[in-house]
Design a protein around this motif. Structure first.
Motif: not given
Length: 354
Positions: A37-40, A272-285
């Protein structure tokens, strides 16, 4: 140190220029719906049983035994991808893990015997077979005397089976490190197939002869009996921000490096270089929302122009008393394609039983 780095880079260069083939692409799909879900982009902060795949150095963060399961389907449920892993801390400085991956297509029709020697069609001669790829990985991780630094290694055995036609055995090694600074920045490096993973194939000559006689001269050449998987690097950094105690935001950025020339956003004859960006929003773990962007490609269009495409991913997770269930909506392909996969994974921390 400079001497060792020079030797390592020279060996990688020699491997990549001398060998042009690659295999075992099923090992690049990934495990754990939370990571997908965070693109690895998790190589710097992975810290659970799934670290055996993403970066074994993260296994040292285990506080108890953990078990992970994953299932996903691809190509309209034609292919199935399954994963199981178990990890165990040995002490406060080291841990081990064992994982198994299977990627397979089952119930394929074998029509090579459909027509008998007299030219008659007999459907009773049609049989079914499966093609499956397996990878069994043993992982070991240990903390180093330098505060915040750990390393891990993988030893993996690869088994590939194509019905009764062919099968192969392979072996390879991975290595990774993680480092966490005092202000909570995390860095990681994962080097896959550092020794170049070799697959040695054996073939059933009688089966291949049946195929060759079916349509003579069309894709009937016998494949080579040796394949290799060239080394790859994944370099990442991440940081988690806490807001009002209950809310968190994990941000991560990875660079995936392959030592070949392809359609990645940055590509040269060396790498070759390939970027990946990921985000995780959490609430009270307890609840997690995830998003990621990766697989940036320069796609060639009909008019010979190039368009930049990328692969977005979305995810959702729940964690309660040592049980974590994650879902990922990934493999979307690019902004215009409709291909996708639904991935589910389960993680159990054995502290729930204590």
């Amino acid at each position: 140190m400079k001497k060792y780095l020079f030797i390592a880079s020279t060996l990688i260069t020699l491997f990549c220029t001398a060998q042009t083939k690659y295999s075992n692409e099923f090992l690049n799909i990934g495990v754990d719906a939370a990571a997908l879900g965070m693109s690895n982009s998790v190589v710097s902060h992975t810290a659970d049983v799934n670290s055996g795949y993403w970066n074994p150095a993260g296994l040292v963060n285990l506080e108890d035994n953990q078990l992970a399961l994953l299932h996903s389907s691809y190509f309209a449920n034609i292919a199935n991808y399954n994963y199981i892993a178990f990890a165990k801390p040995l002490d406060d400085k080291s841990a081990v893990a064992l994982s198994l991956i299977r990627f397979g297509v089952d119930d394929i029709l074998d029509t090579t015997q459909l027509i008998d020697d007299q030219g008659n069609i007999n459907y009773d001669r049609v049989s079914l077979f499966s093609t499956s790829d397996y990878a069994l990985t043993f992982s070991y991780a240990r903390r180093l005397p330098l505060d915040g630094l750990s390393y891990g290694v993988n030893a993996k055995v690869v088994r590939r089976i194509i019905g009764d036609f062919a099968n192969s055995w392979g072996f390879g090694l991975d290595a990774g490190i993680q480092f966490e600074t005092k202000n909570d920045w995390k860095f990681g490096i994962m080097a896959r197939d550092i020794t170049t993973t070799f697959n040695a194939w054996s073939f059933d000559d009688d089966k291949l002869a049946d195929i060759q006689n079916a349509i003579e001269g069309q894709n009937q050449t016998v494949p080579e009996d040796t394949e290799i998987t060239i080394p790859k690097l994944q370099i990442g950094m991440s940081k988690k921000f806490i807001f009002h105690y209950d809310y968190s935001l994990l941000t991560s950025f990875d660079l995936n490096v392959r030592f070949e020339e392809n359609n990645d956003i940055i590509s040269t004859s060396f790498a070759s270089v390939n970027p990946a960006i990921g985000f995780e929003f959490g609430y009270t773990d307890l609840v997690f929302l995830r998003a990621g962007f990766g697989n940036f490609q320069n796609e060639l269009q009909i008019d010979n122009s190039e368009d930049l495409t990328f692969q977005p991913s979305l995810g959702l997770g729940f964690k309660y008393r040592g049980i974590q269930i994650d879902y990922a909506f990934t493999d979307i392909g690019d902004q215009s394609a409709a291909l996708y996969s639904n991935v589910f994974s389960l993680k159990i921390d054995f502290s729930i039983f204590r």
